[in-house]
Design a protein around this motif. Structure first.
Motif, PDB file in Angstrom:
ATOM      1  N   GLU A  81      41.795  53.432   6.730  1.00  9.55           N
ATOM      2  CA  GLU A  81      41.560  53.364   8.184  1.00  9.55           C
ATOM      3  C   GLU A  81      40.518  52.283   8.508  1.00  9.55           C
ATOM      4  O   GLU A  81      40.720  51.448   9.394  1.00  9.55           O
ATOM      5  CB  GLU A  81      41.023  54.715   8.699  1.00  9.55           C
ATOM      6  CG  GLU A  81      40.533  54.659  10.138  1.00  9.55           C
ATOM      7  CD  GLU A  81      39.564  55.806  10.507  1.00  9.55           C
ATOM      8  OE1 GLU A  81      39.006  56.448   9.598  1.00  9.55           O
ATOM      9  OE2 GLU A  81      39.378  56.027  11.710  1.00  9.55           O
ATOM     10  N   TYR A  82      39.420  52.328   7.758  1.00  8.63           N
ATOM     11  CA  TYR A  82      38.323  51.384   7.984  1.00  8.63           C
ATOM     12  C   TYR A  82      38.828  49.947   7.838  1.00  8.63           C
ATOM     13  O   TYR A  82      38.574  49.092   8.689  1.00  8.63           O
ATOM     14  CB  TYR A  82      37.213  51.690   6.965  1.00  8.63           C
ATOM     15  CG  TYR A  82      36.002  50.820   7.077  1.00  8.63           C
ATOM     16  CD1 TYR A  82      34.946  51.162   7.915  1.00  8.63           C
ATOM     17  CD2 TYR A  82      35.907  49.642   6.337  1.00  8.63           C
ATOM     18  CE1 TYR A  82      33.821  50.354   8.014  1.00  8.63           C
ATOM     19  CE2 TYR A  82      34.794  48.822   6.425  1.00  8.63           C
ATOM     20  CZ  TYR A  82      33.748  49.187   7.267  1.00  8.63           C
ATOM     21  OH  TYR A  82      32.644  48.379   7.356  1.00  8.63           O
ATOM     22  N   ILE A  83      39.574  49.689   6.769  1.00  4.33           N
ATOM     23  CA  ILE A  83      40.047  48.327   6.500  1.00  4.33           C
ATOM     24  C   ILE A  83      41.076  47.890   7.549  1.00  4.33           C
ATOM     25  O   ILE A  83      40.989  46.798   8.112  1.00  4.33           O
ATOM     26  CB  ILE A  83      40.606  48.232   5.069  1.00  4.33           C
ATOM     27  CG1 ILE A  83      39.448  48.360   4.066  1.00  4.33           C
ATOM     28  CG2 ILE A  83      41.376  46.925   4.865  1.00  4.33           C
ATOM     29  CD1 ILE A  83      39.872  48.475   2.618  1.00  4.33           C
ATOM     30  N   PHE A  84      42.032  48.757   7.856  1.00  3.46           N
ATOM     31  CA  PHE A  84      43.071  48.376   8.816  1.00  3.46           C
ATOM     32  C   PHE A  84      42.493  48.190  10.222  1.00  3.46           C
ATOM     33  O   PHE A  84      42.925  47.306  10.959  1.00  3.46           O
ATOM     34  CB  PHE A  84      44.222  49.399   8.818  1.00  3.46           C
ATOM     35  CG  PHE A  84      45.247  49.141   7.736  1.00  3.46           C
ATOM     36  CD1 PHE A  84      44.991  49.470   6.419  1.00  3.46           C
ATOM     37  CD2 PHE A  84      46.470  48.554   8.035  1.00  3.46           C
ATOM     38  CE1 PHE A  84      45.933  49.226   5.420  1.00  3.46           C
ATOM     39  CE2 PHE A  84      47.421  48.305   7.047  1.00  3.46           C
ATOM     40  CZ  PHE A  84      47.150  48.639   5.733  1.00  3.46           C
ATOM     41  N   ASN A  85      41.522  48.993  10.602  1.00  2.71           N
ATOM     42  CA  ASN A  85      40.866  48.792  11.900  1.00  2.71           C
ATOM     43  C   ASN A  85      40.233  47.409  11.970  1.00  2.71           C
ATOM     44  O   ASN A  85      40.307  46.728  12.990  1.00  2.71           O
ATOM     45  CB  ASN A  85      39.771  49.849  12.123  1.00  2.71           C
ATOM     46  CG  ASN A  85      40.297  51.031  12.916  1.00  2.71           C
ATOM     47  OD1 ASN A  85      41.226  50.892  13.714  1.00  2.71           O
ATOM     48  ND2 ASN A  85      39.698  52.195  12.694  1.00  2.71           N
TER      49      ASN A  85
END
Ligand code: TMP
Ligand code: ASP
Length: 254
Positions: A55-59
Motif C-alpha cells: 500500500e505504502y509503495i503503490f500510494n
C-alpha cells in the motif's frame, strides 16, 4: 465468512470481485511459497505486513504519476484495486547480482551490475516461469512492441523511485519483480503497475551489514523472515515498533 465471489486464488493472494464494476479486492494471505510452491509454509502476519508495505509503495507511485492498479487499502489484509488484464510476464529489474542471474552467469552475489538490467519471465507455473526475450513476447503476442516499451519505461521509473526510497532508510534495492496490466478506460487503454511490491518480490539488503530483509530468508532457510519484513515496515515508518510478540500482528500507525 466471506460471501464475495472469488475470482482467482494464487500462491500468496486471493482476488475477489469488488464493490463496483471495474474494481477488485486483493487479499493478502499468510502463505510463504518459493520454488514454484515446492516450499510452502504459513507465516503468521506476513499478509498483513505485505498489504501495508505494498500500500505504502503503490500510494507513492500513484503520487508521483506512475500509474498503478491500486485504489486504497480496505482493511488489514485487503486492498481495493482496479480490474486490469494482467500481462503474463514477471518483469525483473536488477541493480546488483543475486539469485538466478548470479547462478546463470557465474557472478558473485553482491556484484554491482554495470547498469540496471531488465529481464522478462513468462508466467506459467507448469513451465516454472521460464526467462524469455522480447522476441518471444511479441511473437507469441503476450505484449505488443509498444506495450513492451511502456512496460520497460514503467519498470525503470519504479526502479529509480524504489532505489531512492529504500536508500533513504538504509536499504539497498538489489532487484525486484513487477507485474503489469492493461487498464481499459472507455476506449483508451494504458499499461499500469499491478500485483504487489513487497519484501516477497524484492531483494532488500541492509546498507551497512548486507543482512537480507526479504524472502531469501525463507527461500534459504535463514529464519527471521517476519522480523525482517517488520523491520522494513518500521524503517519506512509504516509500523512503530516490534514490541509485540511475533505473530500477534504488527502495531499499526494511525
Ligand atoms: P530471481 O533472482 O530468482 O530471478 O529473482 C529476481 C527477483 O524477482 C527477486 O527479487 C525475486 C523476484 N521474483 C519474484 O518475486 N517472483 C518470481 O517468480 C521471480 C522469478 C522473481
Ligand atoms: N519462484 C518464485 C520465488 O521463489 C515465486 C514462487 O514460486 O513463489 O520467489
Amino acid at each position: 465468512m466471506n460471501r464475495r465471489r472469488r475470482i482467482y486464488e494464487g500462491k500468496g493472494k486471493i482476488i475477489y470481485e469488488g464493490p463496483e464494476p471495474g474494481t477488485l479486492v486483493q487479499h493478502f494471505k499468510d502463505d510463504a511459497t518459493a520454488f514454484n510452491n515446492k516450499k510452502h509454509e504459513i507465516v503468521d502476519g506476513k499478509g498483513v505486513l505485505n498489504n501495508r508495505i505494498s500500500e505504502y509503495i503503490f500510494n507513492h507511485l500513484n503520487a508521483i504519476g506512475i500509474p498503478t492498479h491500486f485504489i486504497r487499502r480496505m482493511n488489514m489484509r485487503e486492498q481495493l484495486i482496479r480490474e486490469v488484464e494482467i500481462i503474463p510476464l514477471e518483469v525483473v529489474v536488477r541493480n546488483v547480482a543475486a539469485g538466478s542471474i548470479a547462478k546463470r552467469l557465474g557472478l558473485e552475489e553482491g556484484t554491482q551490475l554495470p547498469r540496471s538490467i531488465i529481464e522478462f519471465y513468462y508466467k506459467n507455473d507448469e513451465l516454472d516461469d521460464p526467462m524469455v526475450a522480447e522476441e518471444h513476447i511479441t511473437a507469441f503476442g503476450w505484449a505488443t512492441p509498444q506495450e513492451l516499451d511502456d512496460i520497460m519505461a514503467l519498470a525503470i521509473r519504479v526502479n529509480d523511485f524504489l532505489s531512492g526510497l529504500f536508500l533513504g532508510v538504509g536499504i539497498r534495492l538489489v532487484d525486484f519483480k513487477i507485474e503489469c496490466g492493461r487498464l481499459f478506460e472507455g476506449d483508451m487503454m494504458r499499461i499500469v503497475v499491478a500485483d504487489e511490491i513487497s519484501p516477497d518480490s524484492c531483494r532488500l539488503w541492509d546498507i551497512e551489514t548486507n543482512d537480507k530483509m526479504d524472502k531469501d530468508r525463507f527461500r534459504r532457510d535463514m529464519g527471521g523472515m517476519l522480523e525482517a519484513y517488520q523491520e522494513v515496515a518500521r524503517r519506512l515508518g509504516i509500523i512503530v515498533s516490534q514490541e509485540r510478540p511475533v505473530g500477534s500482528g504488527p502495531t499499526l500507525v494511525q
